[in-house]
Design a protein around this motif. Structure first.
Motif, PDB file in Angstrom:
ATOM      1  N   VAL A 227       2.403  21.312 -57.152  1.00 14.97           N
ATOM      2  CA  VAL A 227       2.547  20.720 -58.474  1.00 14.97           C
ATOM      3  C   VAL A 227       1.156  20.408 -59.024  1.00 14.97           C
ATOM      4  CG1 VAL A 227       2.780  18.351 -57.591  1.00 14.97           C
ATOM      5  CG2 VAL A 227       3.729  18.923 -59.828  1.00 14.97           C
TER       6      VAL A 227
ATOM      7  N   LEU B 155      -0.158  16.482 -64.009  1.00 13.16           N
ATOM      8  CA  LEU B 155       1.218  16.087 -64.350  1.00 13.16           C
ATOM      9  C   LEU B 155       1.712  14.960 -63.458  1.00 13.16           C
ATOM     10  CD1 LEU B 155       2.814  19.656 -64.753  1.00 13.16           C
ATOM     11  CD2 LEU B 155       1.696  18.255 -66.493  1.00 13.16           C
ATOM     12  N   THR B 156       0.806  14.480 -62.579  1.00 18.20           N
ATOM     13  CA  THR B 156       1.227  13.502 -61.573  1.00 18.20           C
ATOM     14  C   THR B 156       0.144  12.452 -61.340  1.00 18.20           C
ATOM     15  OG1 THR B 156       0.280  14.710 -59.714  1.00 18.20           O
ATOM     16  CG2 THR B 156       2.511  15.319 -60.394  1.00 18.20           C
TER      17      THR B 156
ATOM     18  N   SER C 171       8.561  29.002 -60.380  1.00 20.18           N
ATOM     19  CA  SER C 171       8.983  27.618 -60.161  1.00 20.18           C
ATOM     20  C   SER C 171      10.113  27.587 -59.138  1.00 20.18           C
ATOM     21  CB  SER C 171       9.452  26.995 -61.474  1.00 20.18           C
ATOM     22  OG  SER C 171       9.991  25.710 -61.254  1.00 20.18           O
TER      23      SER C 171
ATOM     24  N   THR D 181      -0.157  28.455 -62.297  1.00 17.65           N
ATOM     25  CA  THR D 181       1.048  28.576 -63.128  1.00 17.65           C
ATOM     26  C   THR D 181       1.621  29.991 -63.109  1.00 17.65           C
ATOM     27  OG1 THR D 181      -0.389  28.949 -65.058  1.00 17.65           O
ATOM     28  CG2 THR D 181       0.358  26.694 -64.671  1.00 17.65           C
TER      29      THR D 181
ATOM     30  N   LYS E  33      10.458  13.382 -64.922  1.00 12.33           N
ATOM     31  CA  LYS E  33       9.397  12.377 -64.988  1.00 12.33           C
ATOM     32  C   LYS E  33       9.766  11.180 -64.114  1.00 12.33           C
ATOM     33  CE  LYS E  33       7.167   9.212 -68.250  1.00 12.33           C
ATOM     34  NZ  LYS E  33       7.078   8.774 -69.679  1.00 12.33           N
TER      35      LYS E  33
ATOM     36  N   THR F 225       5.492  12.023 -60.489  1.00  9.92           N
ATOM     37  CA  THR F 225       5.309  12.820 -61.698  1.00  9.92           C
ATOM     38  C   THR F 225       5.247  11.905 -62.924  1.00  9.92           C
ATOM     39  OG1 THR F 225       7.713  13.137 -61.878  1.00  9.92           O
ATOM     40  CG2 THR F 225       6.453  14.843 -60.762  1.00  9.92           C
TER      41      THR F 225
ATOM     42  N   ALA G  26       7.917  18.256 -64.363  1.00  9.99           N
ATOM     43  CA  ALA G  26       6.951  19.187 -63.767  1.00  9.99           C
ATOM     44  C   ALA G  26       7.657  20.216 -62.897  1.00  9.99           C
ATOM     45  CB  ALA G  26       5.924  18.420 -62.939  1.00  9.99           C
ATOM     46  N   ASN G  27       7.066  21.407 -62.838  1.00  9.25           N
ATOM     47  CA  ASN G  27       7.575  22.466 -61.977  1.00  9.25           C
ATOM     48  C   ASN G  27       6.890  22.411 -60.617  1.00  9.25           C
ATOM     49  OD1 ASN G  27       9.436  24.219 -63.617  1.00  9.25           O
ATOM     50  ND2 ASN G  27       7.637  24.267 -64.967  1.00  9.25           N
TER      51      ASN G  27
END
Length: 234
Positions: free
Chosen positions: A226, A230-231, A189, A185, A195, A173, A177-178
């Motif tokens: 995920v 975000l990754t 979650s 989304t 992070k 990540t 992040a969820n």
């Protein structure tokens, strides 16, 4: 008699005038000559002083490198710190990730095959590069084996181009992040990860919105999805 007296006075005044004119002129010329000489000497010394300062700085940097290498040797041949700014493989090039190109790639504790082997990887293993060093044998990359272990891999055993058949093994990540129940989304979650968290890669999916989601498993065993933005995959 009066004319002779006036002539004598005139001669004295003329001599005085001549002296008053000649003395300052000589003094001014001498002063200008002295000033020019000082300026010439300074012009010759300034470049020499600049070169001396540059040499002193270079000697200090070399001395610091020697001390680092001596320390590494005294500690039993651990990871050798390469010289400052050793330069990339090609000018203007930076490498962030390399991929193993054979089935038996060894990562050493130092930038030489003489150092002990810390890990061995198969083909297409992605390794994060944190430094690099150009030695007599070629370029070596310092890579992350884990969050606490770093080592050196030879550039001839890896490639900087991601293989076409590359399959990620992990997802890291780049921000909090969820991990969600589904690949949008809208799903709840299951777990919030920080992070820099490494997740096990299970697969990927592109939803109707054009978003790519990764199917992952957390350290707690939670399986979910995920968002790829975000990754980054490894």
């Amino acid at each position: 008699m009066k004319k002779k007296f006036l002539a004598t006075i005139g001669a004295v005044l003329g001599l005085s005038l001549l002296v008053s004119i000649n003395i300052p002129t000589s003094t001014k010329a001498d002063s200008n000559l002295l000033l020019a000489s000082v300026e010439w000497v300074q012009a010759q010394l300034n470049p020499l002083q600049t070169k001396v300062t540059a040499l002193e700085k270079q000697v200090a940097e070399q001395d610091a490198i020697i001390k680092q290498l001596q320390k590494a040797v005294s500690e039993g041949g651990g990871v050798v710190t390469p010289p400052t700014n050793p330069g990339p493989t090609e000018p203007g090039t930076t490498v962030s990730t390399v991929y193993t190109s054979t089935s038996n790639v060894k990562v050493h504790s130092g930038a030489s095959r003489d150092y002990k082997v810390l890990a061995t990887f198969g083909v297409n293993k992605a390794l994060t590069v944190i430094d690099q060093h150009k030695s007599a044998s070629g370029v070596w990359y310092r890579v992350e084996i884990s969050s606490t272990v770093k080592g050196w891999v030879f550039s001839g055993d890896v490639t900087t181009t991601k293989p076409g058949n590359y399959v990620p093994t992990s997802v890291v990540t780049t921000q909090a992040a969820n991990v969600r129940k589904g690949a949008t989304t809208n799903y709840q979650s299951l777990e919030l990860v920080a992070k820099g968290t490494t997740l096990k890669y299970l697969g990927s999916f592109k939803n109707a919105n054009g978003e790519t989601w990764y199917n992952v498993q957390t350290a707690k065993g939670t399986k979910g999805w995920v968002l790829s933005t975000l990754t980054e995959v490894k």
